[in-house]
Motif scaffolding. Structure first.
Motif, PDB file in Angstrom:
ATOM      1  N   GLY A 146       0.811  -1.209   0.000  1.00 36.67           N
ATOM      2  CA  GLY A 146       0.000   0.000   0.000  1.00 36.67           C
ATOM      3  C   GLY A 146       0.841   1.254   0.000  1.00 36.67           C
ATOM      4  N   GLY A 147       1.919   1.262   0.797  1.00 40.13           N
ATOM      5  CA  GLY A 147       2.781   2.429   0.850  1.00 40.13           C
ATOM      6  C   GLY A 147       3.550   2.649  -0.440  1.00 40.13           C
ATOM      7  N   GLU A 148       4.035   1.551  -1.041  1.00 40.44           N
ATOM      8  CA  GLU A 148       4.743   1.667  -2.312  1.00 40.44           C
ATOM      9  C   GLU A 148       3.810   2.184  -3.408  1.00 40.44           C
ATOM     10  N   ARG A 149       2.608   1.660  -3.437  1.00 43.96           N
ATOM     11  CA  ARG A 149       1.622   2.097  -4.434  1.00 43.96           C
ATOM     12  C   ARG A 149       1.324   3.595  -4.279  1.00 43.96           C
ATOM     13  N   GLN A 150       1.203   4.035  -3.020  1.00 45.83           N
ATOM     14  CA  GLN A 150       0.898   5.447  -2.789  1.00 45.83           C
ATOM     15  C   GLN A 150       2.005   6.339  -3.311  1.00 45.83           C
ATOM     16  N   ARG A 151       3.239   5.905  -3.195  1.00 46.80           N
ATOM     17  CA  ARG A 151       4.352   6.711  -3.686  1.00 46.80           C
ATOM     18  C   ARG A 151       4.373   6.761  -5.215  1.00 46.80           C
ATOM     19  N   VAL A 152       3.954   5.680  -5.866  1.00 43.69           N
ATOM     20  CA  VAL A 152       3.842   5.692  -7.332  1.00 43.69           C
ATOM     21  C   VAL A 152       2.753   6.669  -7.769  1.00 43.69           C
ATOM     22  N   LEU A 153       1.623   6.642  -7.075  1.00 44.55           N
ATOM     23  CA  LEU A 153       0.525   7.547  -7.425  1.00 44.55           C
ATOM     24  C   LEU A 153       0.915   9.001  -7.185  1.00 44.55           C
ATOM     25  N   LEU A 154       1.697   9.239  -6.142  1.00 43.15           N
ATOM     26  CA  LEU A 154       2.189  10.592  -5.911  1.00 43.15           C
ATOM     27  C   LEU A 154       3.140  11.007  -7.033  1.00 43.15           C
ATOM     28  N   ALA A 155       3.973  10.074  -7.486  1.00 42.16           N
ATOM     29  CA  ALA A 155       4.867  10.375  -8.609  1.00 42.16           C
ATOM     30  C   ALA A 155       4.066  10.741  -9.845  1.00 42.16           C
ATOM     31  N   ARG A 156       2.959  10.039 -10.079  1.00 45.91           N
ATOM     32  CA  ARG A 156       2.118  10.372 -11.230  1.00 45.91           C
ATOM     33  C   ARG A 156       1.593  11.811 -11.121  1.00 45.91           C
ATOM     34  N   ALA A 157       1.149  12.201  -9.919  1.00 49.06           N
ATOM     35  CA  ALA A 157       0.644  13.553  -9.732  1.00 49.06           C
ATOM     36  C   ALA A 157       1.741  14.592  -9.957  1.00 49.06           C
ATOM     37  N   LEU A 158       2.928  14.326  -9.440  1.00 49.11           N
ATOM     38  CA  LEU A 158       4.025  15.276  -9.599  1.00 49.11           C
ATOM     39  C   LEU A 158       4.493  15.355 -11.049  1.00 49.11           C
ATOM     40  N   ALA A 159       4.396  14.239 -11.773  1.00 51.82           N
ATOM     41  CA  ALA A 159       4.856  14.212 -13.161  1.00 51.82           C
ATOM     42  C   ALA A 159       4.039  15.142 -14.051  1.00 51.82           C
ATOM     43  N   VAL A 160       2.824  15.464 -13.638  1.00 48.00           N
ATOM     44  CA  VAL A 160       1.999  16.390 -14.414  1.00 48.00           C
ATOM     45  C   VAL A 160       2.692  17.744 -14.542  1.00 48.00           C
ATOM     46  N   GLY A 161       3.370  18.155 -13.489  1.00 48.29           N
ATOM     47  CA  GLY A 161       3.996  19.473 -13.498  1.00 48.29           C
ATOM     48  C   GLY A 161       2.992  20.600 -13.376  1.00 48.29           C
ATOM     49  N   ALA A 162       1.843  20.308 -12.741  1.00 53.61           N
ATOM     50  CA  ALA A 162       0.775  21.298 -12.602  1.00 53.61           C
ATOM     51  C   ALA A 162       1.102  22.283 -11.486  1.00 53.61           C
ATOM     52  N   PRO A 163       0.655  23.524 -11.599  1.00 55.67           N
ATOM     53  CA  PRO A 163       0.894  24.482 -10.519  1.00 55.67           C
ATOM     54  C   PRO A 163       0.053  24.209  -9.279  1.00 55.67           C
ATOM     55  N   VAL A 164      -1.084  23.524  -9.434  1.00 51.51           N
ATOM     56  CA  VAL A 164      -1.984  23.258  -8.314  1.00 51.51           C
ATOM     57  C   VAL A 164      -2.046  21.763  -8.049  1.00 51.51           C
TER      58      VAL A 164
END
Length: 258
Positions: A146-164
């Motif tokens: 669960g923790g590893e998966r959460q870090r992958v999903l966070l990486a996906r969010a950061l990869a967007v490069g969105a300001p918000v």
């Protein structure tokens, strides 16, 4: 000095789910360049509020993102401006490699069905290294904890490069050191001029944010800086006096009231 346009503003915001009104006429203005933590008891409407702001739920009332009405944003344009991390994401994606899941964050930047560019690869690698999931990039999501998966999903969010960044329980399933890492990533994002809005159950960690939005019963009870006495009083009140906010080693902590 001219005031900065809010990251989000809403007026008379209402959301009904299964015939029950979950958000009851919320008015708010969330500033750019700050980290706002949304707190409140279970069932307060925190997740519903975040989903409404992210345009993931039908809502009544007016919502503006970066000064523009929500209805004026195209879906791809919104996806480049706003990165979303929700609870229980990627059900049914168990066979996807962690790398492929993180690469989904780059989709708003590419034409439909086009191959990832060198810039996409570089953004995903940077995001996965920042969230410390690079070493298992070739593993299927279904093989991760669960923790590893959460870090992958966070990486996906950061990869967007969105300001918000909008994140619903981003610390779920993470051990304390990795929770601290995520908070550091959020702080770096804000320090670079970005905006973060996070739902957090861990009150002491929420108090590391710049501002708290205290929600209960589908309404905003208080919005203020985390260091303000009025904010501490609102937190204590919404939890029926069962916790107290204390100063400890230059930070604020929320402890059960003995």
């Amino acid at each position: 000095m001219r005031a900065m346009t809010p990251a989000f503003s809403a007026s008379a915001l209402r959301v009904a789910l299964a015939g029950r009104e979950v958000l009851q006429g919320i008015d708010l203005s969330l500033p750019q360049g700050r980290w706002t933590a949304v707190v409140g008891p279970n069932g307060a409407g925190k997740t519903t509020l975040l989903k409404a702001l992210a345009h993931l739920l039908p809502a009544q009332g007016r919502i503006e993102l970066l000064g523009r009405p929500a209805r004026e944003w195209g879906s791809r344009e919104r996806a480049r401006a706003l990165a979303w991390l929700g609870q229980g994401q990627e059900a049914g994606a168990e066979d996807l490699r962690a790398w492929d899941v993180a690469m989904l964050g780059r989709m708003p930047h590419r034409p439909w069905l086009s191959a990832p560019t060198a810039a996409d690869h570089a953004s995903v690698e940077e995001a996965m290294r920042r969230t410390q999931c690079w070493d298992w990039r070739a593993r299927p999501l279904g093989q991760l904890s669960g923790g590893e998966r959460q870090r992958v999903l966070l990486a996906r969010a950061l990869a967007v490069g969105a300001p918000v960044l909008l994140m619903d329980e981003p610390l779920a399933n993470l051990d304390p050191p990795h929770q601290a890492d995520v908070l550091a990533l959020v702080r770096r994002h804000v320090a670079a001029g970005g905006t973060a809005i996070t739902v957090l159950h861990e009150l002491t960690l929420a108090l590391r944010a710049d501002d708290l939005l205290v929600v209960d019963g589908g309404r905003v009870l208080h919005h203020g800086a985390t260091g303000d006495a009025a904010t501490h009083e609102a937190v204590q009140r919404v939890f029926a006096g069962r916790i107290r906010v204390h100063a400890l080693d230059r930070h604020w902590v929320a402890l059960p009231d003995a």
